[in-house]
Design an enzyme around this catalytic site. Sequence first.
Site, short mmCIF file in Angstrom:
data_model
loop_
_atom_site.label_atom_id
_atom_site.label_comp_id
_atom_site.label_asym_id
_atom_site.label_seq_id
_atom_site.Cartn_x
_atom_site.Cartn_y
_atom_site.Cartn_z
N HIS A 54 0.84 -1.20 0.00
CA HIS A 54 0.00 0.00 0.00
C HIS A 54 0.87 1.25 0.00
O HIS A 54 2.01 1.22 -0.44
CB HIS A 54 -0.99 -0.04 1.16
CG HIS A 54 -1.81 -1.30 1.17
ND1 HIS A 54 -2.85 -1.54 0.31
CD2 HIS A 54 -1.68 -2.43 1.93
CE1 HIS A 54 -3.36 -2.75 0.54
NE2 HIS A 54 -2.66 -3.32 1.51
N GLU A 68 -2.41 0.56 7.92
CA GLU A 68 -1.54 -0.54 7.50
C GLU A 68 -0.31 -0.05 6.76
O GLU A 68 0.81 -0.54 6.97
CB GLU A 68 -2.32 -1.52 6.61
CG GLU A 68 -1.46 -2.67 6.10
CD GLU A 68 -2.14 -3.53 5.05
OE1 GLU A 68 -1.47 -4.43 4.52
OE2 GLU A 68 -3.33 -3.30 4.76
N GLU A 186 1.75 -11.42 6.19
CA GLU A 186 0.70 -10.63 6.84
C GLU A 186 1.04 -10.59 8.33
O GLU A 186 0.92 -11.58 9.04
CB GLU A 186 -0.68 -11.29 6.63
CG GLU A 186 -1.14 -11.35 5.19
CD GLU A 186 -1.83 -10.08 4.73
OE1 GLU A 186 -1.81 -9.08 5.49
OE2 GLU A 186 -2.37 -10.07 3.61
#
Length: 222
Positions: A54, A68, A186
Amino acid sequence: NYAINLDGGGSCHLQRGKVIYASSVRANPTWLLIYNKKEDVTMAKPRICLDAGHGGKDSGATHNKLYEKDINLEVINLMEWLLRHYVDICSIRTDDTTIELTSRPEIANRAKVDYYFSVHCNSAVNTAAKGWEIYIVGKGGKAEQLANRVRNRVLEAAIPGLADRGIKVKNLCVLRETDAPAVLVENAFISNFDDRKNILTNSSVLQTLAYCYAQAILDILN
């Protein structure tokens, strides 16, 4: 290598390896050994792509003012600092920049990286979902080998409160389109209270994860 015999009698003999350049050789303990200095040979370092998921207008998963994209970048920047002396690093982003998803594997492919490592945080509608996991596009290759190294390093670190969700196969863009073996981690679930408190807002834990990831990369590169 060369050796010169200085016998003190006005004569000398030159020896290169086992070949002696002289008409005669007398036993004499006064050999001077001379070594040729080899030229330094610079070996190309392995090249690793580090991808902070991102960024910019794409914040990724969020909770209140926790984004995040910021957590991903913190971990990646720590990894880059740890790896900087050992590998050449291709960073997808080093600040809060928007990089399109399809551009990420293209950047790595142009740089001809040896491995691609992407860092993310998870999120789910079910706020009870928690834990840490690794994604690869398929089993049986170098990506799975790296994923196993990463998992082993993180399990060895025994981070309190970090649940292990294992290695999973998923057809993600950055894993599928990158030519090099690619792994995506993750870190934990931003949607889970315990994961936010114990993992994602804990700088010490993020540092430990970054160290585990960096060490796993060095492991796979021997």
